[in-house]
Design an enzyme around this catalytic site. Structure first.
Site, mmCIF file in Angstrom:
data_model
loop_
_atom_site.group_PDB
_atom_site.id
_atom_site.type_symbol
_atom_site.label_atom_id
_atom_site.label_comp_id
_atom_site.label_asym_id
_atom_site.label_seq_id
_atom_site.Cartn_x
_atom_site.Cartn_y
_atom_site.Cartn_z
ATOM 1 N N GLU A 29 -0.635 2.283 -10.299
ATOM 2 C CA GLU A 29 -0.460 2.683 -8.905
ATOM 3 C C GLU A 29 -1.409 3.828 -8.529
ATOM 4 O OE1 GLU A 29 4.058 1.514 -7.735
ATOM 5 O OE2 GLU A 29 3.853 3.383 -8.846
ATOM 6 N N GLU A 47 5.907 -4.920 -9.873
ATOM 7 C CA GLU A 47 7.206 -4.264 -9.944
ATOM 8 C C GLU A 47 8.006 -4.659 -8.708
ATOM 9 O OE1 GLU A 47 7.194 -0.036 -10.389
ATOM 10 O OE2 GLU A 47 5.727 -0.043 -12.025
#
Length: 607
Positions: free
Chosen positions: A175, A251
């Protein structure tokens, strides 16, 4: 499909094995056959190794075909001058091999930054102690990462699918688009993986916003999304930007983690299943985060920051996952299993065996400061208090001692920039607890020199956002009114490293005269089984079971019980040691169900 450019040492594409996973025309393939990754996150570092196979099997019984796990650098190498460890609980190769034996593919996420609500986002404190641009192309950061990757990545490479192992994909950083915009660093990270033998699919993962995708993705490298809701919007955005790529959710947050002092976050079954179904119905691949959360054993729980307010994460990482912290198959498990289309038998029991409930007396053996001083430790003497970093301390406490003169009358002791929580004593008498929100305490002076002791506790290192790497301890001056106190002795209290011999020293430093300190309970067990430990009268501290640091407890909640897995116990007498900083209770309770606190529905959304 996968860009292979990088440093000159990158293996030429023609000599590298073909990856198991590839794509064309928005379709994912495995060895040329249309495929969908149905994955679940399960972290080996949050599950006792004796339970790895059981939890992996529960993942497979959920209907998944893939397991994904992070690799926390600081868990493997907490000290720079010691080589990384890959044995016992840290044997990531054994964990990956078990997943393969249970028929699952594996996605590895080696960071070096992992977030994961893990202390410091997985970065070692010895690295973030330096003046270095974290998660950037600064050589002061990338060179230590290179040395770490030299140890880690070949171990992953040996277990890739083309070599007969289960690893089918490896993530680049984590991320990154929500942190920085150093594209050279992302390219370096990708090259570092490929140079060390990764030839399976590599991919990035970011939140589905323009801001995050702008900085977190690379040309020619699959871009996956992380999200809790609105998968249709994420799919549309990615389709605009990544014309040929399949939709992959790295995710899917079907639950959420908890902070001390807040409510226990849950997500309704219908809400979670609706979003999961939306990803699958759209032809997407998905990883359920978490499929099984496990536990932040020891002091590995991280923290978030709301402005300057620390939000420390609790010991449990249950995360309202379909497979609960103790392995229980929840209603969410069965609903997701149906959504995933699983039809095979469920091979595991609904829950693990449990010890019967019991109440065991706590014997108060030693005062807090006396017990701490009884354990040999590293010291630093200087005009200012030493920080955790100066003492080479990742987690635990530091005891600071100075001898100021307090004039007659009422005065204020102020701890400027204390991180994170400090017990303050004058001549052995507790004054109270100071923290960032309440940094001052009142003291009555007589004109004499006093012994001022400040025991500072780290509540967890920040794991997300621009404050990653923030230092711990007394970072500002300690004042008596407006006067700075100088002349400190700072003693490291390295609780994660304490041995059974250290605990024996601490508990033997009695007698106990104050309300806080060290206590011992003896628990008789006929046949080891899971249990949930509670300290209903105690306030704040840590708990060890047979010398293993189970985790932190705190009466501000939401978490009330600490999960104790059966492998930490043995038949016969088991010793529980409690370190209490505020006020010790009289009893240790063994319960047959978890109590994670009053609930609050939470669904993470990106605007």
């Amino acid at each position: 499909m996968i860009e292979t450019t990088g440093r000159s040492s990158v293996v030429a594409p023609s000599t590298r094995p073909s990856p198991a996973l590839g794509w064309r025309d928005r379709q994912l393939y495995r060895n040329g056959v249309p495929h969908r990754v149905l994955s679940g996150a399960l972290h080996y570092f949050r599950v006792h190794p004796a339970l790895w196979r059981d939890r992996i099997r529960r993942l497979a019984d959920l209907g998944l075909n893939t397991l994904d796990t992070y690799v926390p650098w600081n868990f493997h190498q907490p000290y720079e001058d010691r080589a990384p460890r890959f044995d016992g609980w840290r044997d990531v190769e054994a964990f990956v091999a078990l997943a393969g034996e249970e028929g699952l593919d594996v996605v590895l996420r080696p960071g070096p930054y992992i977030c994961a609500e893990w202390s410091n986002g997985g970065l070692p404190a010895w690295l973030t102690a330096r003046d270095v641009a974290l998660r950037s192309s600064d050589p002061a950061f990338t060179e230590p990462v290179e040395r770490w990757f030299d140890e880690l990545i070949p171990r992953i490479a040996r277990q890739q699918a083309h070599a007969g192992g289960p690893v089918v994909a490896v993530q680049i950083e984590n991320e990154y688009g929500s942190y920085g915009d150093d594209e050279a660093y992302l390219r370096w990270n990708r090259a570092a993986l490929i140079d060390r033998g990764i030839s399976e699919l590599v991919f990035t993962a970011d939140g589905p916003t323009e801001l995050m995708l702008d900085a977190g993705t690379l040309p020619g490298t699959l871009a996956a999304a992380t999200l809790g809701s609105k998968p249709e919007a994420a799919r549309a955005l990615l389709a605009q930007r990544r014309l040929d790529e399949p939709f992959m959710v790295a995710e899917f947050w079907n639950g959420w983690f908890d902070h001390w002092g807040e409510r226990h976050h849950v997500r309704g079954v219908d809400s979670a299943v609706h979003t999961l179904a939306a990803v699958i119905d759209d032809g997407g691949s998905v990883s359920i985060y978490m499929a099984h959360g496990g536990t932040n054993f020891g002091l590995w729980a991280g923290a978030n920051a709301d402005g300057n307010r620390l939000q420390p994460t609790v010991t449990s990482y249950d995360s309202d996952a379909p497979i609960a912290e103790d392995g229980t198959l929840t209603a969410k498990f069965h609903a997701m299993r149906a959504t995933l289309g699983a039809t095979g038998p469920i091979r595991v029991p609904e829950r693990m065996p449990l010890l019967p409930p019991a109440r065991v007396p706590l014997a108060h053996r030693a005062d807090l400061i006396a017990g701490v001083r009884a354990v040999p430790a590293r010291e630093y003497t200087g005009p200012r208090p030493a920080t955790f970093e100066q003492l080479g301390l990742d987690a635990g406490m530091v005891l600071h001692t100075a001898h100021p003169r307090i004039p007659p009358g009422e005065h204020t002791i102020a701890l400027n920039d204390v991180r994170d929580r400090a017990v303050v004593l004058v001549d052995g008498v507790p004054l109270g607890v100071a923290d960032a929100a309440h940094p001052t305490l009142r003291v009555h002076g007589t004109g004499a020199v006093v012994r001022l002791e400040i025991l500072v506790e780290s509540l967890g290192r920040i794991n997300y956002g621009p404050l990653i790497g923030q230092h711990k301890g007394l970072l500002g001056p300690v004042l008596v009114d407006r006067r700075i106190v100088h002349g400190w002795t700072s003693t490291a209290v390295a609780l994660p490293d304490w041995t059974s011999a250290d605990l024996f020293r601490a508990t033997g430093a009695g007698p106990a005269r104050t309300a806080a300190g060290f206590a011992v309970a003896t628990v008789h067990v006929d046949t080891p089984a899971d249990t949930f430990l509670a300290l209903p009268d105690s306030v704040h501290g840590m708990l060890w079971v047979n010398g293993f640091l189970l985790g932190r407890y705190w009466d501000i909640g939401p978490q009330v019980t600490l999960y104790c897995p059966a492998p930490l116990l043995h038949a016969g007498e088991n010793t529980v040691v409690v370190l209490e900083t505020d006020r010790l209770g009289t009893v240790l309770e063994l319960r047959d169900a978890p109590e994670l606190g009053p609930t609050e529905e939470y669904v993470e959304e990106f605007d």
